[in-house]
Structures are given as C-alpha cells and as structure tokens.
Design a protein around this motif. Sequence first.
Motif, short mmCIF file in Angstrom:
data_model
loop_
_atom_site.label_atom_id
_atom_site.label_comp_id
_atom_site.label_asym_id
_atom_site.label_seq_id
_atom_site.Cartn_x
_atom_site.Cartn_y
_atom_site.Cartn_z
N ILE A 223 89.28 -47.93 -124.81
CA ILE A 223 88.63 -49.19 -125.20
C ILE A 223 88.18 -50.12 -124.13
N ARG A 224 87.20 -50.50 -124.04
CA ARG A 224 86.69 -51.35 -122.77
C ARG A 224 87.10 -52.75 -123.03
N LEU A 225 87.52 -53.37 -121.93
CA LEU A 225 87.94 -54.78 -122.22
C LEU A 225 87.70 -55.48 -120.82
N LYS A 226 88.35 -56.68 -120.34
CA LYS A 226 88.24 -57.26 -119.17
C LYS A 226 89.54 -58.13 -118.91
N LEU A 227 90.63 -57.33 -117.99
CA LEU A 227 91.64 -57.95 -117.74
C LEU A 227 91.63 -59.35 -117.07
N PRO A 228 92.51 -60.27 -117.17
CA PRO A 228 92.55 -61.62 -116.54
C PRO A 228 92.88 -61.40 -115.11
N ASP A 229 92.43 -62.29 -114.38
CA ASP A 229 92.74 -62.26 -112.75
C ASP A 229 94.36 -62.36 -112.69
N GLY A 230 94.95 -61.59 -111.85
CA GLY A 230 96.28 -61.81 -111.35
C GLY A 230 97.16 -60.74 -112.14
N TYR A 231 96.54 -59.73 -113.12
CA TYR A 231 97.16 -58.66 -113.96
C TYR A 231 96.88 -57.37 -113.50
N GLY A 233 98.83 -55.72 -111.87
CA GLY A 233 99.86 -54.80 -111.79
C GLY A 233 100.18 -53.96 -112.99
N LEU A 234 99.47 -54.36 -114.34
CA LEU A 234 99.26 -53.46 -115.33
C LEU A 234 98.50 -52.11 -115.15
N ILE A 235 97.70 -52.23 -114.27
CA ILE A 235 97.01 -51.05 -114.05
C ILE A 235 97.73 -49.79 -113.39
N GLY A 236 97.54 -48.72 -114.15
CA GLY A 236 98.14 -47.42 -113.67
C GLY A 236 99.74 -47.26 -114.03
N THR A 237 100.07 -48.10 -114.94
CA THR A 237 101.35 -47.94 -115.71
C THR A 237 101.36 -46.58 -116.56
N ASN A 238 102.81 -46.22 -116.56
CA ASN A 238 103.04 -45.16 -117.55
C ASN A 238 103.32 -45.80 -118.78
N GLY A 239 103.10 -44.89 -119.98
CA GLY A 239 103.70 -45.24 -121.11
C GLY A 239 102.47 -44.85 -122.09
N SER A 245 91.35 -49.67 -113.75
CA SER A 245 90.38 -50.65 -113.07
C SER A 245 89.17 -49.80 -112.95
N ASP A 246 89.33 -48.47 -112.54
CA ASP A 246 88.24 -47.56 -112.31
C ASP A 246 87.83 -46.65 -113.66
N PRO A 247 86.77 -47.35 -114.38
CA PRO A 247 86.65 -46.56 -115.60
C PRO A 247 86.17 -44.82 -115.43
N ASP A 248 85.64 -44.46 -114.46
CA ASP A 248 85.37 -43.10 -114.16
C ASP A 248 86.47 -42.28 -113.87
N ARG A 249 87.67 -43.06 -113.41
CA ARG A 249 88.81 -42.25 -113.21
C ARG A 249 89.45 -41.90 -114.46
N ALA A 250 89.27 -42.90 -115.32
CA ALA A 250 89.76 -42.55 -116.90
C ALA A 250 89.07 -41.26 -117.59
N PHE A 272 79.61 -44.12 -121.31
CA PHE A 272 80.57 -44.95 -121.74
C PHE A 272 81.56 -45.46 -120.59
N PHE A 273 81.78 -44.50 -119.54
CA PHE A 273 82.72 -44.62 -118.31
C PHE A 273 82.25 -45.26 -117.22
N LYS A 274 80.87 -45.49 -117.50
CA LYS A 274 80.02 -46.28 -116.33
C LYS A 274 80.18 -47.67 -116.08
N LYS A 275 80.19 -48.38 -117.23
CA LYS A 275 80.23 -49.80 -117.52
C LYS A 275 81.40 -50.35 -116.47
N ASP A 276 80.86 -51.74 -115.95
CA ASP A 276 81.71 -52.35 -114.96
C ASP A 276 82.93 -53.28 -115.68
N LYS A 277 83.77 -52.28 -116.42
CA LYS A 277 84.80 -53.11 -117.18
C LYS A 277 86.01 -52.31 -116.82
N HIS A 278 87.23 -53.00 -117.29
CA HIS A 278 88.41 -52.18 -117.19
C HIS A 278 88.51 -51.06 -118.55
N ILE A 279 89.13 -50.24 -118.48
CA ILE A 279 89.44 -49.31 -119.69
C ILE A 279 90.77 -49.47 -119.99
#
Length: 616
Positions: A223-231, A233-239, A245-250, A272-279
């Motif tokens: 799902i595409r979304l935009k994380l707020p600044d300063g977060y 640390g949530l990128i790349g967590t397991n679970g 932060s890099d949609p193409d990596r997903a 879908f994975f080209k857009k400049d948004k978080h995934i």
Amino acid sequence: MYKSSDIKGYNPALLPHQLYFIQRWGELFEKSPLHYRKLSYPCVRAVLKEAIQVVEHYRAEVLYEHNVFEIFQEVVITLKENKVLSASFKEDWSLVSSRLEMFSSDKESFLKTGNTVEKYRKLELSLTLIRGLLNKLENTDIPRLYIELLSKELSKSKLSFEHVDEYLELLMSELLFEGHHKQYLYRWGHGVLVNDDENSFLKRLERISELGVKNRREFECFIRLKLPDGYDGLIGTNGPLTFFSDPDRARIQIDEEHDAPQVHKDAPIIEFFKKDKHIARMKLFATDDVAAINIARDELISTTRLFTLENRHKLYNPGNLTEALVFDVNSKKIYTEPVIEISQHGLQVTKNDKYIKINMSSKLTGKYKGLDQLLQWCRVIQDSPKETGLVAMWSLMEYLFVTDPTNKRKSIIEYTTPYLTQFYLKSLVFRCRELIKQNQTGNEALIAAVREKLGKDSIDRKTNEIKLHYLLQFIAEYKEETLSLFSGDALNQRYIGLLNKYMQLRGKKLWFFEYLEHLERQIDCDLSRAYRLRNILTHQAYVDKIFFEEIYERLSFYLKLILDDLLYSMSLQPDNSFHQLVRIKKESYKDYQKLIAGISKIDSFKALLQTKSLLV
C-alpha cells in the motif's frame, strides 16, 4: 444483485427455489446499504466465542453479572435456532443448552452469593462446556455440513422460499465468521452460481466447500503512503508490517522471496512501484484477496493514527491508502486492482442541509430545542475512529432515550424499538417496489393492473410509480395475479409472497405482528451486544474485530433510521423538544400495534405505512 436473466447454462432448468437461492445469495452479499432483509443473527461459533469473552470480562470486572446471563440466553436461543448444526451435534447441543438453562434458572441464588470465588466456581462448568463445543465446531468442516443439507433440500421438487432464507442466512453468518469479505462472496457467487460452465446446479453448489476455513492462505499487501518526517526508523523493520523508502526495492523483494518473475515484466506492477512514495507491506493470512487488502488497510490506518500522538504531526494525513497491490503467495497471482471497501462509517442523515439551516436559525427563535446538541453528537461520531464512534453512538442514544438512570440499557431498548419496528413494513414495501421496477415488463403490467383495480389515484402522477400503500393493498388482495406477472423472477415472487403473508389474519392479529415480535427480539439482542462492546471499549479501548464490524454496521444502520424519523418529526413540530418527540413516538407505536392486533380486517393500508421517515 444477480438478474434472473443472467443466470443461464443449467441443465435441467432451475427449479424456482434453486433460482431463488442464487438470487438471494446475490442480495445478501451485494454492495448496497444495509436493509432489514440483510439482517441476520451471528453464527453459533461467534456467539460461543463472545460468551467466553463476556465471562472473562466479567472476571476482570469490566462487565457485570447481568451481561453473563444475557449472553447465556443468547447462546441457548442461537443453538435452538440452528437446525443445520443441531442435527449433527445433538448430544452437545442438548448438554450445553440444558446446563445454561439450569444456570439461568438459579439466577437469584447466584446474585445473592457474596463470595466472588464461589461465583467464579459456579460459572466454571458452563464455561467449560461452551469451550468444548466451540473447539469441536472449530475442528469441523462447517461449510461441508451445509453443503450436505443444502444438496438434499434444494434437490427436492418443492421447497419454500422461507426455508431457503433460513438456510442461506445461517450459511452467510458462518462464511463471514470464517473471515470472508462480503464483496468477495458476491463475486464468488457471480462467478460460480451465475456464470460457471458446469450445467449441474448441485455440482456448482458443491463448490461452497472452497469457502471453508482450511482455505485460509498467505497474502502480502503493498500500500502506498507517505510517512511523516522523523519516522525513518520504521523503514526496514522485521515483522508482519514493513515500510520501504525505496518502492522498487519492495518490488524486487517479491521475486527474491517468492520467485515471481512477473514483477519485472507486467507494466501495471512496474508502474505501481515507480511512484515517489513510501510502501507499506503487510503479511497476513486471509480467506480471500478482498478480505486481505481490507484487513491490511484497517491495520495500517490504526498504525498511522499513532503518528498523530506527536504534537508536530497532529495534522498528519497518510492519504486514503487506496493505491494498493495484493500478492497471493500460494498461487503467485498479483491483483493490481484490488477491491477496496471505502467504508461509509458514521451517520448519514437525509436532508442534512435542511437541518443545518434550521439549527442556524433556531438560536434566534428559541425553537427546535435540543437540535444543536444532537447535531454535535453526530459530528463527534462522524469525526471519530470507529471504536470511539461506537461509544459516541451509544452516548447519543443515552442522550435521546434514557429516562431511568438506574437502567440505561433498558430505557434505550424500550424507546429505540418503536423507531425500528414501525419502519419495518414500509421498508419492505419500498424494497419490493424497487425490485419490481427492475423488471420492466412486469412493472408496466403491474402498474396497469393496479390502476384498473384500485383507480388512477393509486399511481403517482409525477413519478408514474405505484404508491406504496396501494402496492401493499394490491399484493394483499390480488396475490395470484401479482405473482403471475413475475413468473421466473424468484426474488420478486418471494417479496410478493412475504408481504401477502404479512397481511393475512391469524385469529385477531395480522401475521405481521408475529414478525414484529421476532424483529423486536433481534433488536434487543443487537443493542445488548452493542452495550457490552461499548463497556469493553470504555475500559480497554479494544475489542475483537470478529464482533466489532458487524455491530458497528448494525448500530449505525439503526441510528440512521432513528435520526431520520426524529429530525423529520422535529421539522414538523418545532415547539417540542426531542425528548417530548421520543415519548410521543412511544405512544404512537402503541396505537400502531392496535392496527395489527385485535382486528377483524384491515381498515387502512396507508395507516400501516404511517411512519413519516424520509429514508427507506
């Protein structure tokens, strides 16, 4: 809803009750606003699970003794009404029912017991039996039991539509409890019951086994979304929930983990994975792709709301979270246009602009007392997350209906019921007319027949529609003629037959009186469940999703009907306060009951539809 003309390819041709089964399936699961004919009781497993949770909340001092006796009574009623499962579990049904009835009969002794530990001990046997039955049902292929019964019953040369309703509503509750989404079940029915190449009805029916709990499978939702600044640390967590932060990596990770080369070839997936948004990636198990994406969205919405706890992100908005992609891990199928349910939660008030205008002027005139506070409650419900909204809905009903502070729940049920039961018949006649209009040939013939039998005043000059009370009268007095105009249209025949039956006398009462009593019991059950959920939310801020969504939808539906009737009455009687209007409604319902009980004939069909509510 499936059109009868679209249901083809069966050999031999479908019997009327088989055709009705398919059309009723479409009606129950169609994406349309809730209406009375879509209401049903929860399935046995849901009630058993709720009973266990109620006892546990009672032990935690969140709920009260009367809640325990209420839910035990609901368990007994649910067991008795489920004729499908009771045939396969006769001894278990008898053991649990008799034990709970015995416990309930000793209510006075239980309440007088001063020792809390002793009370818990008395509950233990009942709780153990409920858990045992629930475990047995959870390890049973429930859809298979329904297939066996339905195959036997629906293969008969004749079967009443009423029995089809009963079986299908029970099955619906079971399938929803399994975790299926209504929209998926509608699509499944359209693909299998309407359009499949198999010409045998019973073989298509057999495929209901595909919908069992054993078919729960793994999905990954992106799902595409935009994380707020300063977060970051949530990128790349397991679970189960991961942010990129890099949609193409997903996109690449899907192929690396699941060998899905189409992510490098299919243009919609690459785009879908080209857009400049978080995934956000959510891993979960679900029964179908529609349930998967909507569960994932709910979880993501709940998580992103936590970001606003920080002052600098109070106005944070992640977006509508509708740009999504669903990957079925087992089949490696990727849904680039998943079916997302944008829930119209909260309240929907007919003629809302009219009441806002009245409220703006009421502060000068001193009339329409209570309107401002009522609209503010509606705003709180509308602005709140669903959990808070349900608590606010109950508070709104307390504001409207509580006259006895010592028993708020009883007051709410007592004053709410007239708004819902008095509306029932009008709602069904309106629904019947809408279905009739979809059959153009039958509708035109019916208009001509009604005009001939009941006069030209029976037809609305502006819309050229049959007026509701004249339609009800014609169906009551000319059943066979009405049915003949809709031969081959099983759903219309069911509504016509149902309304005709309601208008027949049974002694000194209309048959409709009995159905109202049944509806009153259902309203009592629904409001009692809502009150328990409200108390749990107030203390714990969380409830089991299995129960919450159904009750939220039901309560908001009831409130729409209540508010529409109440606001309309207020616009006609500006000198009365809302609390005066509520008392008037209760008294008028007593007069309404006299119209359907203790009579020798129907004096006025119009009076039977007398509620002035605008929303049907």
